[in-house]
Write a protein that holds these residues in place. Sequence first.
Motif, PDB file in Angstrom:
ATOM      1  N   LYS A  15       0.866  -1.223   0.074  1.00  0.00           N
ATOM      2  CA  LYS A  15       0.063  -0.164  -0.041  1.00  0.00           C
ATOM      3  C   LYS A  15       0.899   1.410   0.020  1.00  0.00           C
ATOM      4  N   GLY A  16       0.440   2.437  -0.738  1.00  0.00           N
ATOM      5  CA  GLY A  16       1.380   3.530  -0.710  1.00  0.00           C
ATOM      6  C   GLY A  16       0.610   4.462   0.310  1.00  0.00           C
ATOM      7  N   SER A  17       0.623   5.882   0.059  1.00  0.00           N
ATOM      8  CA  SER A  17       0.319   6.788   0.873  1.00  0.00           C
ATOM      9  C   SER A  17      -1.289   6.702   1.508  1.00  0.00           C
ATOM     10  N   ASP A  18      -2.346   6.150   0.553  1.00  0.00           N
ATOM     11  CA  ASP A  18      -3.504   5.932   0.739  1.00  0.00           C
ATOM     12  C   ASP A  18      -4.175   4.797   0.054  1.00  0.00           C
ATOM     13  N   SER A  19      -5.393   4.262   0.355  1.00  0.00           N
ATOM     14  CA  SER A  19      -5.824   2.913  -0.267  1.00  0.00           C
ATOM     15  C   SER A  19      -6.098   3.052  -1.582  1.00  0.00           C
ATOM     16  N   TRP A  20      -5.717   4.021  -2.161  1.00  0.00           N
ATOM     17  CA  TRP A  20      -5.905   3.894  -3.890  1.00  0.00           C
ATOM     18  C   TRP A  20      -4.437   3.963  -4.564  1.00  0.00           C
ATOM     19  N   GLN A  71       0.749   2.468  -9.092  1.00  0.00           N
ATOM     20  CA  GLN A  71      -0.314   2.660  -9.611  1.00  0.00           C
ATOM     21  C   GLN A  71      -1.193   3.497  -8.694  1.00  0.00           C
ATOM     22  N   GLU A  72      -2.332   4.284  -9.185  1.00  0.00           N
ATOM     23  CA  GLU A  72      -3.075   5.296  -8.523  1.00  0.00           C
ATOM     24  C   GLU A  72      -4.414   4.996  -9.042  1.00  0.00           C
ATOM     25  N   GLY A  73      -5.093   4.145  -8.314  1.00  0.00           N
ATOM     26  CA  GLY A  73      -6.260   3.517  -8.478  1.00  0.00           C
ATOM     27  C   GLY A  73      -6.120   2.088  -9.421  1.00  0.00           C
ATOM     28  N   SER A  74      -7.042   0.923  -9.000  1.00  0.00           N
ATOM     29  CA  SER A  74      -7.075  -0.269  -9.904  1.00  0.00           C
ATOM     30  C   SER A  74      -7.231  -0.081 -11.415  1.00  0.00           C
ATOM     31  N   GLN A  75      -7.918   0.919 -12.006  1.00  0.00           N
ATOM     32  CA  GLN A  75      -7.979   0.843 -13.306  1.00  0.00           C
ATOM     33  C   GLN A  75      -7.024   1.750 -14.052  1.00  0.00           C
ATOM     34  N   SER A  76      -5.870   2.300 -13.243  1.00  0.00           N
ATOM     35  CA  SER A  76      -4.902   3.130 -13.793  1.00  0.00           C
ATOM     36  C   SER A  76      -3.655   2.143 -14.201  1.00  0.00           C
ATOM     37  N   PRO A  77      -2.985   2.633 -15.352  1.00  0.00           N
ATOM     38  CA  PRO A  77      -1.795   1.711 -15.539  1.00  0.00           C
ATOM     39  C   PRO A  77      -0.657   2.177 -14.588  1.00  0.00           C
ATOM     40  N   THR A 137      -0.756   2.263  -4.904  1.00  0.00           N
ATOM     41  CA  THR A 137       0.076   1.000  -4.650  1.00  0.00           C
ATOM     42  C   THR A 137       1.399   0.868  -5.370  1.00  0.00           C
ATOM     43  N   HIS A 138       2.361   0.313  -4.572  1.00  0.00           N
ATOM     44  CA  HIS A 138       3.678   0.128  -5.318  1.00  0.00           C
ATOM     45  C   HIS A 138       3.750  -1.486  -5.403  1.00  0.00           C
ATOM     46  N   ARG A 139       4.841  -1.461  -6.364  1.00  0.00           N
ATOM     47  CA  ARG A 139       5.132  -2.927  -6.760  1.00  0.00           C
ATOM     48  C   ARG A 139       6.597  -2.961  -7.302  1.00  0.00           C
ATOM     49  N   VAL A 140       7.162  -4.248  -6.816  1.00  0.00           N
ATOM     50  CA  VAL A 140       8.597  -4.507  -7.447  1.00  0.00           C
ATOM     51  C   VAL A 140       8.316  -5.338  -8.789  1.00  0.00           C
ATOM     52  N   ILE A 141       9.192  -5.244  -9.630  1.00  0.00           N
ATOM     53  CA  ILE A 141       9.116  -6.120 -10.996  1.00  0.00           C
ATOM     54  C   ILE A 141      10.848  -6.512 -11.073  1.00  0.00           C
ATOM     55  N   ALA A 142      11.001  -7.931 -11.437  1.00  0.00           N
ATOM     56  CA  ALA A 142      12.328  -8.366 -11.585  1.00  0.00           C
ATOM     57  C   ALA A 142      12.493  -8.117 -13.203  1.00  0.00           C
TER      58      ALA A 142
END
Length: 323
Positions: free
Chosen positions: A173-178, A205-211, A180-185
């Motif tokens: 989770k990032g700053s808020d519930s919308w 990603q900022e919102g589940s529908q965003s790239p 998200t951070h992820r790591v990719i190898a």
Amino acid sequence: MVVIRQTPSFYDSQQLSLYLARIGLSGINRQPTLDNLHAITRHHIITFPFENTDMHYTESGVMDVTPSGVFDRLVQQKRGGSHCFGQNTLLFGMLLALRYRAYVGSSRVNIAPPESSEVQFTHLSHMMLFLQLPSDISTEADGDNIPTYLVDCGFGARSLVRPILLSDGVTVKGSDSWETHRVIATIDAQSSLIPPAKNWTLEMQEGSQSPWRTLIKFGMEEYFLDDMQATSHYFTKGYDGIFHNVIAVKRIPVSEESDADLKRLTLFRGQVTEKGGGQGDKVVLEIRDEKDRVRALNELFGIERNDDEIQYIQKEARLETTS
């Protein structure tokens, strides 16, 4: 991955106590656990604003990112924050003092426009930390089997607010519930090596529908504080980019809950914007002139600046006075 050995801190126990009190964790049990790491990174990023005002409001135009310099400004004098080199130098020393196993890494930053699906990486220009928990390491430890975390409290508006495990596809989770951070190898397409060098990317990603947007690209090489101080000096004196503007970012909890969402205040050029709760940036203050900006830095961001220092701001960073 590798096994990170235990190394001594450049901060002593008294400095550690002052730091923990400064970030509101004086009662923490001081054990190098994952729960404590979560608490420390969150409290650090709430306490210390991301900012580069020493670049603009001092005669030298230099950000002091030495261990003694950042401790004095952020902890003892409580005058504000720093950019990645200062933020993560302070955090690095305090994590070592708590007996975490850690070392310094460096990354390339994607500076392509936010709306672009392309990436455009800088040279190595960002400092972050790699960390392992002592409880995960045994005398027969194999580096490939030891969980290693990326920790970074210095990436401004898009900074991690908690550690993230370096495992392909892991999210936090990032700053808020919308957010998200992820790591990719990944594999470095520019590598001349056989097999090619392995890299990681950190995405947001900022919102589940965003790239997903790539923020940084990094390997696992170790760097040292001298390397980061030299890079910071180049960054402040020779880098023709975003940091030739006055920047400040502060995160504020929306409630007293221990894992409450954080709203974000950002000062950039002639505006202060607020973001949180899944909403876009909302302008909360139009800055009219240089004295107005000094007031905003002091009152909204807790960054101590004064009107006499306005004289040092270079032409490219000055605001155009509005009526």
